[in-house]
Design an enzyme around this catalytic site. Structure first.
Site, PDB file in Angstrom:
ATOM      1  CG  ASP A   1      -4.849   4.821   1.383  1.00 33.62           C
ATOM      2  OD1 ASP A   1      -6.038   5.251   1.150  1.00 33.62           O
ATOM      3  OD2 ASP A   1      -4.567   4.570   2.704  1.00 33.62           O
ATOM      4  CG  MET A   2      -4.204   8.169  -4.595  1.00 39.59           C
ATOM      5  SD  MET A   2      -4.161   8.840  -6.262  1.00 39.59           S
ATOM      6  CE  MET A   2      -2.424   8.531  -6.711  1.00 39.59           C
ATOM      7  CE  LYS A   3      -7.581   7.129   3.864  1.00 37.07           C
ATOM      8  NZ  LYS A   3      -6.335   6.699   3.809  1.00 37.07           N
TER       9      LYS A   3
ATOM     10  CE  LYS B   1      -2.138   2.048   3.678  1.00 37.22           C
ATOM     11  NZ  LYS B   1      -2.211   3.501   3.441  1.00 37.22           N
TER      12      LYS B   1
END
Ligand code: C5P
Length: 229
Positions: free
Chosen positions: A61-63, A33
């Site tokens: 994991d860029m949200k 990740k």
């Protein structure tokens, strides 16, 4: 032995340090990740190198959260790299746009329900609707699935209740906040062991510091793998 149920969070300051960690872990870890901190320090290049040169699976994991057209364009651009997972906030319009951007590729879109670092007073500060935070988390998970999310991010404490949702059938649950038995908790408050997270319905667990802060990261990863059912 590697097992892609274990995803190692590379929360290191730059891509070179990340590459060094992946070398130490070798074939014991097959899924990484890469989050925002690393992405601003060469993380996308690291992700591409780990995938293309070392055959690793990648979770970005860029949200993401923005208007639909912008989310769709961002995801379409990212999807060309052939990575595996990407996080967006679980709001239905964001999930629908991300799925549109990922169409025709194998990129899986994971929705963030309610950040596990938030409590009720934080939701009040952010003008989020009244009600129990656990119920809101379940409601957001169901709405994200209805909008087409391939999975959601959840704390291990929420995994069983989300797995029980009819909407969750065939979808992924990915849980951070996992600590091997006897490990230092760091700033994680609501933790579970690898075995209980998987037992509660998680498909993948995300573990960072217990591995990359260990004197021997490879041994630490192997110890977690042996805890998986
Ligand atoms: O070091 P640790 O195992 O706590 O790392 C967990 C990873 O999962 C970190 O990258 C952290 O940002 C991420 N994460 C989390 N809790 C969330 C969402 C993401 O710990 N609710």
């Amino acid at each position: 032995m590697s097992d892609d149920r274990l995803i190692v969070a590379i929360d290191l300051p730059n891509a070179l340090a990340g590459l060094e960690l992946s070398k130490q872990l070798g074939d014991s870890v097959s899924f990484y990740k890469i989050g925002l901190g690393m992405l601003t320090g060469g993380g996308l290049a690291l992700a591409n190198e780990l995938k293309d040169e070392h055959g690793k699976r990648i979770f970005l994991d860029m949200k993401l959260f923005d208007i639909s057209a912008t989310v769709e364009a961002a995801v379409r651009g990212l999807a060309q790299f052939g990575h595996d997972f990407l996080t967006v906030h679980g709001d239905p319009h964001v999930v629908r746009a991300a799925k549109e951007g990922a169409s025709g590729t194998n990129l899986k879109i994971l929705g963030v329900t309610v950040l596990t670092s938030l409590d009720r007073s934080d939701l009040d500060d952010g003008c989020m609707k009244a009600g129990d935070i656990h119920e809101i988390t379940l409601e957001r998970a169901a709405k994200a699935f209805d909008a087409g999310a391939d999975g959601v991010i959840a704390s291990p404490q929420e995994a069983a209740a989300i797995r029980a949702l009819p909407e969750a059938s065939g979808r992924l649950i990915v849980t951070p906040g996992v600590r091997p038995s006897g490990a230092d908790l760091g700033d994680q408050k609501r933790v579970a062991t690898p075995a209980s997270a998987i037992g509660d319905g998680a498909d993948h667990i995300v573990v960072g510091r217990p591995i990359w802060q260990a004197a021997n990261p490879r041994d630490a990863a192997q110890a977690i793998l042996t805890e998986l059912p």
